[in-house]
Design a protein around this motif. Structure first.
Motif, mmCIF file in Angstrom:
data_model
loop_
_atom_site.group_PDB
_atom_site.id
_atom_site.type_symbol
_atom_site.label_atom_id
_atom_site.label_comp_id
_atom_site.label_asym_id
_atom_site.label_seq_id
_atom_site.Cartn_x
_atom_site.Cartn_y
_atom_site.Cartn_z
ATOM 1 N N UNK A 11 0.846 -1.181 0.000
ATOM 2 C CA UNK A 11 0.000 0.000 0.000
ATOM 3 C C UNK A 11 0.888 1.241 0.000
ATOM 4 N N UNK A 12 0.876 1.961 -1.099
ATOM 5 C CA UNK A 12 1.705 3.148 -1.237
ATOM 6 C C UNK A 12 0.933 4.367 -0.762
ATOM 7 N N UNK A 13 1.605 5.201 0.052
ATOM 8 C CA UNK A 13 0.985 6.402 0.607
ATOM 9 C C UNK A 13 1.998 7.536 0.566
ATOM 10 N N UNK A 14 1.479 8.753 0.562
ATOM 11 C CA UNK A 14 2.319 9.951 0.527
ATOM 12 C C UNK A 14 2.262 10.630 1.889
ATOM 13 N N UNK A 25 10.760 11.087 3.698
ATOM 14 C CA UNK A 25 10.731 9.630 3.558
ATOM 15 C C UNK A 25 12.111 9.058 3.897
ATOM 16 N N UNK A 26 12.133 8.110 4.804
ATOM 17 C CA UNK A 26 13.350 7.397 5.147
ATOM 18 C C UNK A 26 13.451 6.142 4.289
ATOM 19 N N UNK A 27 14.634 5.867 3.787
ATOM 20 C CA UNK A 27 14.846 4.692 2.949
ATOM 21 C C UNK A 27 14.570 3.424 3.742
ATOM 22 N N UNK A 28 13.859 2.493 3.119
ATOM 23 C CA UNK A 28 13.597 1.172 3.676
ATOM 24 C C UNK A 28 14.136 0.132 2.701
ATOM 25 N N UNK A 29 14.240 -1.105 3.162
ATOM 26 C CA UNK A 29 14.690 -2.208 2.319
ATOM 27 C C UNK A 29 13.549 -3.207 2.168
ATOM 28 N N UNK A 30 13.260 -3.577 0.924
ATOM 29 C CA UNK A 30 12.233 -4.567 0.630
ATOM 30 C C UNK A 30 12.825 -5.611 -0.295
ATOM 31 N N UNK A 31 12.716 -6.885 0.072
ATOM 32 C CA UNK A 31 13.236 -7.985 -0.744
ATOM 33 C C UNK A 31 12.070 -8.806 -1.286
ATOM 34 N N UNK A 32 12.147 -9.152 -2.561
ATOM 35 C CA UNK A 32 11.096 -9.910 -3.220
ATOM 36 C C UNK A 32 11.669 -11.200 -3.792
ATOM 37 N N UNK A 33 11.004 -12.294 -3.486
ATOM 38 C CA UNK A 33 11.382 -13.614 -3.984
ATOM 39 C C UNK A 33 10.574 -13.884 -5.247
#
Length: 124
Positions: free
Chosen positions: A49-52, A57-65
């Motif tokens: 869910x993308x929100x403004x 905005x602080x950088x986050x890490x997301x990993x996708x398999x």
């Protein structure tokens, strides 16, 4: 009941552009969106869910398999848009992929500046 992952909210400078980016990257159809969110639905009903938010905005890490075939298409998507990518999280091996954990992987930054990792094998 077992524990499963249901959704996460990802901060974005432009929620619609971010959602479109992820839909194109992962070849996903449009998902219903509501309220302040632009949604992307992954397998098993998981929502991004993308929100403004009204804050920096602080950088986050997301990993996708992903499977091997989608990996190739994701890499082509990133390369086709001229997005810099790396084989390592230290960002030293630019333009390469890795073969960690018996699979393949790479890292790049999404339009909101989040660190994205695409892998073909889980770490465990």
């Amino acid at each position: 009941m077992t524990v499963t992952f249901n959704h996460t909210i990802i901060a974005s400078k432009d929620k619609s552009a971010s959602a479109a980016f992820y839909r194109e990257l992962f070849e996903l159809p449009e998902a219903p969106s509501w309220g302040p969110f632009a949604n992307v639905q992954l397998d098993e009903g998981v929502l991004l869910q993308f929100a403004e938010p009204p804050v920096d905005i602080q950088m986050q890490h997301y990993a996708f398999l992903v499977d091997d075939e989608l990996f190739v298409r994701c890499l082509a998507f990133v390369e086709g848009r001229g997005i810099t990518y790396w084989a390592d999280p230290q960002l030293k091996r630019e333009g390469e992929t890795n073969t960690e954990h018996g699979g393949r992987g790479f890292y790049f930054f999404d339009p909101a500046g989040h660190a994205i990792e695409i892998i073909t094998r889980p770490y465990l």
